[in-house]
Design an enzyme around this catalytic site. Structure first.
Site, PDB file in Angstrom:
ATOM      1  N   ASP A  82       0.851  -1.190   0.000  1.00 21.64           N
ATOM      2  CA  ASP A  82       0.000   0.000   0.000  1.00 21.64           C
ATOM      3  C   ASP A  82       0.895   1.252   0.000  1.00 21.64           C
ATOM      4  O   ASP A  82       1.796   1.369   0.845  1.00 21.64           O
ATOM      5  CB  ASP A  82      -0.888  -0.044   1.265  1.00 21.64           C
ATOM      6  CG  ASP A  82      -1.993   0.993   1.240  1.00 21.64           C
ATOM      7  OD1 ASP A  82      -2.434   1.388   0.145  1.00 21.64           O
ATOM      8  OD2 ASP A  82      -2.422   1.416   2.339  1.00 21.64           O
ATOM      9  N   ASP A 104       3.156   4.971  -5.189  1.00 17.77           N
ATOM     10  CA  ASP A 104       2.485   6.246  -4.951  1.00 17.77           C
ATOM     11  C   ASP A 104       3.489   7.382  -5.158  1.00 17.77           C
ATOM     12  O   ASP A 104       4.232   7.744  -4.255  1.00 17.77           O
ATOM     13  CB  ASP A 104       1.899   6.294  -3.539  1.00 17.77           C
ATOM     14  CG  ASP A 104       1.223   7.632  -3.253  1.00 17.77           C
ATOM     15  OD1 ASP A 104       1.233   8.502  -4.147  1.00 17.77           O
ATOM     16  OD2 ASP A 104       0.714   7.804  -2.137  1.00 17.77           O
ATOM     17  N   GLU A 134      -1.192   6.183  -8.062  1.00 16.67           N
ATOM     18  CA  GLU A 134      -2.086   7.248  -7.555  1.00 16.67           C
ATOM     19  C   GLU A 134      -1.934   8.504  -8.395  1.00 16.67           C
ATOM     20  O   GLU A 134      -0.836   8.910  -8.750  1.00 16.67           O
ATOM     21  CB  GLU A 134      -1.749   7.549  -6.089  1.00 16.67           C
ATOM     22  CG  GLU A 134      -2.604   8.677  -5.493  1.00 16.67           C
ATOM     23  CD  GLU A 134      -2.521   8.730  -3.971  1.00 16.67           C
ATOM     24  OE1 GLU A 134      -2.497   7.662  -3.319  1.00 16.67           O
ATOM     25  OE2 GLU A 134      -2.485   9.861  -3.436  1.00 16.67           O
ATOM     26  N   HIS A 180      -7.558   9.699   3.964  1.00 15.24           N
ATOM     27  CA  HIS A 180      -7.211   8.674   4.957  1.00 15.24           C
ATOM     28  C   HIS A 180      -7.487   9.179   6.367  1.00 15.24           C
ATOM     29  O   HIS A 180      -7.167  10.315   6.694  1.00 15.24           O
ATOM     30  CB  HIS A 180      -5.717   8.339   4.859  1.00 15.24           C
ATOM     31  CG  HIS A 180      -5.324   7.754   3.538  1.00 15.24           C
ATOM     32  ND1 HIS A 180      -4.522   8.421   2.641  1.00 15.24           N
ATOM     33  CD2 HIS A 180      -5.628   6.573   2.955  1.00 15.24           C
ATOM     34  CE1 HIS A 180      -4.350   7.661   1.576  1.00 15.24           C
ATOM     35  NE2 HIS A 180      -5.000   6.533   1.727  1.00 15.24           N
ATOM     36  N   GLY A 181      -8.073   8.339   7.209  1.00 15.19           N
ATOM     37  CA  GLY A 181      -8.283   8.692   8.620  1.00 15.19           C
ATOM     38  C   GLY A 181      -9.733   9.034   8.902  1.00 15.19           C
ATOM     39  O   GLY A 181     -10.627   8.691   8.127  1.00 15.19           O
ATOM     40  N   GLY A 209      -9.165   5.558   1.602  1.00 17.62           N
ATOM     41  CA  GLY A 209      -9.866   6.259   2.690  1.00 17.62           C
ATOM     42  C   GLY A 209     -11.280   5.740   2.869  1.00 17.62           C
ATOM     43  O   GLY A 209     -12.213   6.509   3.100  1.00 17.62           O
ATOM     44  N   GLY A 210     -11.460   4.424   2.785  1.00 20.23           N
ATOM     45  CA  GLY A 210     -12.792   3.820   2.819  1.00 20.23           C
ATOM     46  C   GLY A 210     -13.505   3.920   4.162  1.00 20.23           C
ATOM     47  O   GLY A 210     -14.716   3.756   4.225  1.00 20.23           O
ATOM     48  N   ASN A 232      -8.794   0.849   6.589  1.00 21.98           N
ATOM     49  CA  ASN A 232      -7.877   0.607   7.698  1.00 21.98           C
ATOM     50  C   ASN A 232      -8.405   1.199   9.005  1.00 21.98           C
ATOM     51  O   ASN A 232      -8.609   0.498   9.977  1.00 21.98           O
ATOM     52  CB  ASN A 232      -6.491   1.183   7.363  1.00 21.98           C
ATOM     53  CG  ASN A 232      -5.443   0.790   8.390  1.00 21.98           C
ATOM     54  OD1 ASN A 232      -5.574  -0.250   9.035  1.00 21.98           O
ATOM     55  ND2 ASN A 232      -4.425   1.608   8.557  1.00 21.98           N
TER      56      ASN A 232
HETATM   57  P1  13P Z   1      -8.685   4.563   5.906  1.00 20.03           P
HETATM   58  O1  13P Z   1      -7.662   4.332   6.991  1.00 20.03           O
HETATM   59  O2  13P Z   1      -9.206   5.945   5.930  1.00 20.03           O
HETATM   60  O3  13P Z   1      -9.741   3.524   5.909  1.00 20.03           O
HETATM   61  O4  13P Z   1      -7.899   4.442   4.519  1.00 20.03           O
HETATM   62  C1  13P Z   1      -7.209   3.258   4.207  1.00 20.03           C
HETATM   63  C2  13P Z   1      -6.467   3.404   2.937  1.00 20.03           C
HETATM   64  O5  13P Z   1      -6.895   4.075   2.017  1.00 20.03           O
HETATM   65  C3  13P Z   1      -5.196   2.681   2.807  1.00 20.03           C
HETATM   66  O6  13P Z   1      -4.555   2.971   1.605  1.00 20.03           O
END
Ligand code: 13P
Length: 284
Positions: A82, A104, A134, A180-181, A209-210, A232
């Site tokens: 990643d 990336d 990306e 992300h976060g 950033g799911g 994540n």
């Molecule tokens: P989140 O931590 O916001 O879910 O994002 C995870 C991510 O996009 C890892 O590349």
């Protein structure tokens, strides 16, 4: 089973209208929870490992754990680097046994992003390793950007067309407003932009950033060409909350299995929710 094929499953997702979930790993409990959830839900799954997680777990430990998981698993499991920041990390990951990588180079100007991504793709394709890249810049939710600054980070469809044409990358993480976060307000995904990027490129698109994106927005994005979604923070959060809760209820506890076990169960429940949300249940 060895690692599954990244491009086979992303294409399957694109053709059938679901997204393969990339669930990031942080330790052994994450891997076990993800695999158990994926097996019970009959879903293909990608284990994502960032530079930070790999420094924490140790690259070889992480690969060994993921390989054991994939071999024992009855569903396809992929191991994906990643946000690989440079060629060095990509090479390290491939040598260690990763099945696909993300380069990336989105911090670089477009020309340089294209050049580095193309170099990585050429090298990886000669080794049958697939590559995600990306374009635009997917920020952190803690980056204090003005609206104009955030707009400037979004991926332009015309750049995406050129980027994919010149690099031959297999999947594209195009910045469309996710981050992300933890989101501070409601995330503003630019669906028109997503459609235009999909038309301009034709390849599977990746939503980073799911965590924290409303379910309806995730479904809409998948309908518009998102074939992989990364998660994540939501898992980190439920794991830590559960560990904290168990320790608060039992302040004398000293056996790590007694709090890591419940933490692992909390991740598993969250992963099952995400597999349902991405539509990847019963695809295997
Ligand atoms: P989140 O931590 O916001 O879910 O994002 C995870 C991510 O996009 C890892 O590349």
């Amino acid at each position: 089973m060895r690692f599954g094929s990244f491009s086979y499953w992303l294409k399957d997702g694109l053709d059938k209208g679901y997204a393969v979930a990339q669930i990031n790993i942080n330790n052994l409990e994450f891997v076990q929870a993800i695999i158990e959830a994926a097996e019970e839900e009959r879903a293909p799954v990608i284990l994502g490992a960032s530079e930070g997680a790999l420094k924490y777990m140790g690259l070889d430990y992480a690969v060994a754990i993921a390989q054991t998981a994939a071999e024992r698993s009855s569903v396809p499991v992929m191991l994906h680097l990643d946000h690989g920041p440079n060629l060095d990390w990509v090479l390290k990951a491939i040598r260690a046994g990763f099945s696909s990588v993300m380069i990336d180079a989105s911090r670089l100007p477009l020309e340089e992003n294209i050049a580095l991504t193309k170099q990585v793709v050429d090298l990886c394709h000669s080794l049958d390793i697939e590559v995600e890249a990306e374009l635009g810049r997917i920020t952190g939710t803690d980056d204090d950007l003005t609206i104009d600054e955030r707009m400037a980070t979004l991926c332009r469809p015309e750049d995406a067309e050129r980027f994919v044409g010149e690099t031959h990358v297999d999947a594209l993480a195009a910045a469309i407003g996710s981050a992300h976060g933890h989101y501070k307000g409601k995330p503003q995904l630019d669906f028109n932009r997503l459609s235009a990027i999909r038309k301009a490129t034709g390849i599977p698109l990746v939503l980073h950033g799911g965590s924290g994106i409303p379910d309806d927005d995730v479904r809409e994005a998948i309908g518009l060409g998102i074939a992989k979604m990364n998660i994540n923070t939501d898992n980190q959060e439920v794991f830590t909350e559960k560990v904290r809760e168990v320790l608060q209820e039992n302040p004398k506890l000293y056996d790590p299995r007694k709090y890591l076990g419940p933490g692992r169960e909390a991740i598993k429940a969250m992963v099952k929710k995400k597999l349902a949300l991405t539509g990847s249940v019963n695809r295997v």
